[in-house]
Enzyme design. Structure first.
Site, PDB file in Angstrom:
ATOM      1  N   CYS A  79       0.570  -1.374  -0.264  1.00 45.84           N
ATOM      2  CA  CYS A  79       0.242   0.304  -0.092  1.00 45.84           C
ATOM      3  C   CYS A  79       0.759   1.158   0.123  1.00 45.84           C
ATOM      4  O   CYS A  79       1.825   2.137  -0.787  1.00 45.84           O
ATOM      5  CB  CYS A  79      -1.007  -0.216   1.471  1.00 45.84           C
ATOM      6  SG  CYS A  79      -2.607   1.316   0.896  1.00 45.84           S
ATOM      7  N   HIS A 177      -2.673  -4.909   1.770  1.00 47.90           N
ATOM      8  CA  HIS A 177      -2.429  -5.396   2.987  1.00 47.90           C
ATOM      9  C   HIS A 177      -2.777  -7.056   3.647  1.00 47.90           C
ATOM     10  O   HIS A 177      -3.186  -7.196   4.060  1.00 47.90           O
ATOM     11  CB  HIS A 177      -3.522  -4.689   4.366  1.00 47.90           C
ATOM     12  CG  HIS A 177      -3.447  -2.561   4.116  1.00 47.90           C
ATOM     13  ND1 HIS A 177      -2.289  -2.728   4.827  1.00 47.90           N
ATOM     14  CD2 HIS A 177      -3.703  -1.946   4.015  1.00 47.90           C
ATOM     15  CE1 HIS A 177      -1.920  -1.114   4.890  1.00 47.90           C
ATOM     16  NE2 HIS A 177      -2.355  -0.434   4.087  1.00 47.90           N
ATOM     17  N   GLU A 179      -0.676  -7.867   5.336  1.00 47.83           N
ATOM     18  CA  GLU A 179      -0.411  -8.459   6.805  1.00 47.83           C
ATOM     19  C   GLU A 179      -1.757  -8.796   7.923  1.00 47.83           C
ATOM     20  O   GLU A 179      -1.701  -9.604   9.057  1.00 47.83           O
ATOM     21  CB  GLU A 179      -0.020  -7.603   7.757  1.00 47.83           C
ATOM     22  CG  GLU A 179       0.456  -6.151   7.993  1.00 47.83           C
ATOM     23  CD  GLU A 179      -0.308  -5.532   6.383  1.00 47.83           C
ATOM     24  OE1 GLU A 179      -0.116  -5.755   5.589  1.00 47.83           O
ATOM     25  OE2 GLU A 179      -0.059  -4.654   6.380  1.00 47.83           O
TER      26      GLU A 179
HETATM   27  N1  GLN Z   1      -3.587   6.273   0.322  1.00 43.21           N
HETATM   28  C1  GLN Z   1      -2.311   5.786   0.913  1.00 43.21           C
HETATM   29  C2  GLN Z   1      -1.241   6.554   0.136  1.00 43.21           C
HETATM   30  O1  GLN Z   1      -1.149   7.194  -0.378  1.00 43.21           O
HETATM   31  C3  GLN Z   1      -2.273   4.506   1.461  1.00 43.21           C
HETATM   32  C4  GLN Z   1      -3.023   3.758   2.581  1.00 43.21           C
HETATM   33  C5  GLN Z   1      -2.792   2.679   2.674  1.00 43.21           C
HETATM   34  O2  GLN Z   1      -1.446   2.612   2.869  1.00 43.21           O
HETATM   35  N2  GLN Z   1      -3.715   1.820   3.652  1.00 43.21           N
HETATM   36  O3  GLN Z   1       0.016   6.848   1.187  1.00 43.21           O
END
Ligand code: GLN
Length: 198
Positions: A79, A177, A179
């Protein structure tokens, strides 16, 4: 081999739990000293704009960037971690820095805001034991991949398919994610890349 998990923000403890469940030695990385003995690094989700500020404040940004680009340190970004590794961002916040070590372009918050977060089962190339339950939280997706990047999973959004799991050598990124649901299979896949390409 020791794997580091960047511990400036986000649910880094869950990544440590998964690595431990795979009997993989893992350490939390918070300072320069913690980078010394690691042979791989996980960059967890969180908020990439904040993460880039924290990395600079801790004096870790340049060190990690050169470990990845010059010493080919294997990395797994989930992410916001995926955002941090992208060569370019479609909608970077002013002054936002990424490591820029993976040849992908990423759109942040690509599915919408927090309320557009969702879960979905999807197949990941290289994981043959069934679909992965993917949790997308203000997730990014990939809008361009370079020639050396393989797409391992994609997802449809408003009629177009976008990559959400990609590999380039020993770099793995996922927009969701793994995890959170305690699924160790992506971590195991990446650990295999570390051995072969690290
Ligand atoms: N939207 C977040 C970003 O741009 C990422 C969100 C997340 O890691 N769950 O960093």
């Amino acid at each position: 081999m020791v794997v580091g998990v960047l511990g400036l923000q986000g649910d880094f403890a869950k990544h440590i739990d998964i690595l431990n469940s795979l009997e993989q030695t893992a350490v939390v990385v918070k300072t320069h000293r913690d980078l010394k003995d690691i042979s791989g690094l996980i960059i967890p989700g969180g908020e990439s704009t904040t993460l880039s500020l924290l990395l600079e404040a801790q004096g870790l940004y340049e060190d990690i960037k050169s470990l990845i680009s010059d010493q080919k340190l294997p990395v797994f970004g989930t992410c916001a971690g995926m955002v941090m590794l992208a060569k370019s961002l479609v909608d970077a916040k002013e002054g936002q820095k990424t490591f820029g070590t993976m040849d992908i372009s990423v759109k942040r918050n690509a599915f919408g805001s927090q309320i557009s977060s969702f879960e979905k089962s999807l197949f990941v190339e290289g994981i043959d034991s069934g679909p992965v339950h993917a949790v997308f939280i203000r997730a990014p997706y990939v809008v361009r991949v370079g020639e050396s990047v393989s797409v391992l999973a994609d997802i449809e959004h408003l009629g177009t398919r976008y990559p959400v799991v990609c590999r380039e050598g020993s770099t793995l990124v996922s927009a969701f994610h793994p995890e959170i649901v305690g699924d160790a299979r992506l971590h195991r896949l990446w650990l295999e890349y570390c051995v072969y390409d690290g």
